[in-house]
Scaffold this active site. Structure first.
Site, mmCIF file in Angstrom:
data_model
loop_
_atom_site.group_PDB
_atom_site.id
_atom_site.type_symbol
_atom_site.label_atom_id
_atom_site.label_comp_id
_atom_site.label_asym_id
_atom_site.label_seq_id
_atom_site.Cartn_x
_atom_site.Cartn_y
_atom_site.Cartn_z
ATOM 1 C CG HIS A 129 -4.258 -20.435 20.153
ATOM 2 N ND1 HIS A 129 -3.374 -21.226 19.452
ATOM 3 C CD2 HIS A 129 -4.882 -21.263 21.029
ATOM 4 C CE1 HIS A 129 -3.452 -22.474 19.900
ATOM 5 N NE2 HIS A 129 -4.354 -22.535 20.850
ATOM 6 N NE ARG A 183 -3.216 -33.314 20.434
ATOM 7 C CZ ARG A 183 -4.065 -32.869 21.360
ATOM 8 N NH1 ARG A 183 -5.072 -32.100 21.020
ATOM 9 N NH2 ARG A 183 -3.905 -33.191 22.635
#
Ligand code: AMP
Length: 278
Positions: free
Chosen positions: A34, A184
């Site tokens: 990100h 995740r």
């Protein structure tokens, strides 16, 4: 400049400033992947808006919406460190009032490959991205190549709906051992890690081959070697714009994409390669 945290659409409007605006849509639990998107946005725009919204519409009932990681305070620290101007984190009720009716259809392209494994996922994703585009009104938006079909569908939506927004794709950030960063990954146990590494290893081995049939066969052999700890959803060699499987005579850029389950965690990864270069 101090980071502005906008918890609803009114605060977002107040935070608007003159100049070019870049949007980086995320579901939070921010990591280096990100952050690389944010850095790309930072060099291109006067104002960088990061949205943090775990979008219930893109999870089916049997998926991990409630257990999806939420790390808002450390996400804000990461945004401050990257010089983000505005974090937009609306509540679910704010985004989806109970009387809402209309959503985006991702078409046939949203029902193949990843879309076949996750029915409704891409409709929900495009619906929230279109809403975020309308709320933030960015000049450009940055998405990761990690979610290659998502990126292709967003480019398709921008073309099909004539949205005046430039879409930038950003390369996948990986761990030193090759594992693609994902929010995740924190669910992977020590024992899960070894089969999880087979995804990037299979993609690298496939990408070293020349023809579509060799690429598929080589990558699948590496996935098979990983044994029962890895449950493969699909391995696909596709056109990056349409996600249609490529033929043996296909020329140009292609995406080799994989999805697999390791324990209770579902992982996806892909690489871009060139087929039959002239
Ligand atoms: P997510 O929070 O998982 O919905 O992802 C938000 C954005 O970050 C999407 O555009 C993803 O493609 C991108 N992204 C996620 N993981 C990575 C990664 N390892 N490298 C680059 N971009 C990523």
């Amino acid at each position: 400049m101090e980071l502005i945290v906008a918890g609803n659409r009114e605060d977002l409007v107040k935070a608007r400033r003159a100049g070019t605006v870049a949007l980086v849509p995320t579901m939070g639990a921010l990591h280096e992947g990100h952050r690389s998107l944010i850095r790309q946005a930072r060099v291109r725009a006067d104002q960088v808006v990061v949205s943090i919204f775990v979008n219930p519409l893109q999870f089916s009932p049997n998926e991990d919406f409630s257990r999806y990681p939420r790390t808002f305070d450390s996400d804000l620290d990461a945004c401050r460190a990257e010089g983000v101007d505005v974090v937009f984190h609306p509540a679910v009720e704010d985004m989806y009032p109970p009387d809402r009716q209309i959503s985006v259809s991702s078409g046939e392209m949203g029902r193949i490959v990843e879309g076949a494994a996750r029915p409704g996922h891409f409709d929900g994703m495009l619906t929230v991205v279109l809403k975020l585009f309308n709320l933030v009104q960015p000049d450009l938006a940055v998405f990761g190549q990690k979610d290659a079909q998502q990126l292709a569908l967003i480019r398709r939506m921008v073309a099909d709906f004539d949205l005046p927004i430039e879409i930038l794709g950003s390369p996948t950030v990986r761990e030193p051992d090759g594992l693609a960063l994902s929010s995740r990954n924190r669910f992977l146990s020590e024992d899960d890690r070894r089969p999880a590494l087979a995804l990037s290893r299979a993609l690298r081995a496939g990408a070293a081959r020349l023809t579509p049939s060799e690429i598929r066969r080589t990558a699948m052999a590496v996935l098979d070697e990983a044994g029962p700890g890895l449950e493969v959803d699909y391995l696909a060699l596709v056109d990056p714009a349409t996600f249609a499987e490529v033929s043996e005579s296909y020329e140009g850029l292609a995406v080799l994409a994989v999805a697999a389950r390791v324990g209770s965690t579902r992982l996806i990864d892909n690489v871009t390669l060139t087929l039959n270069p002239a």
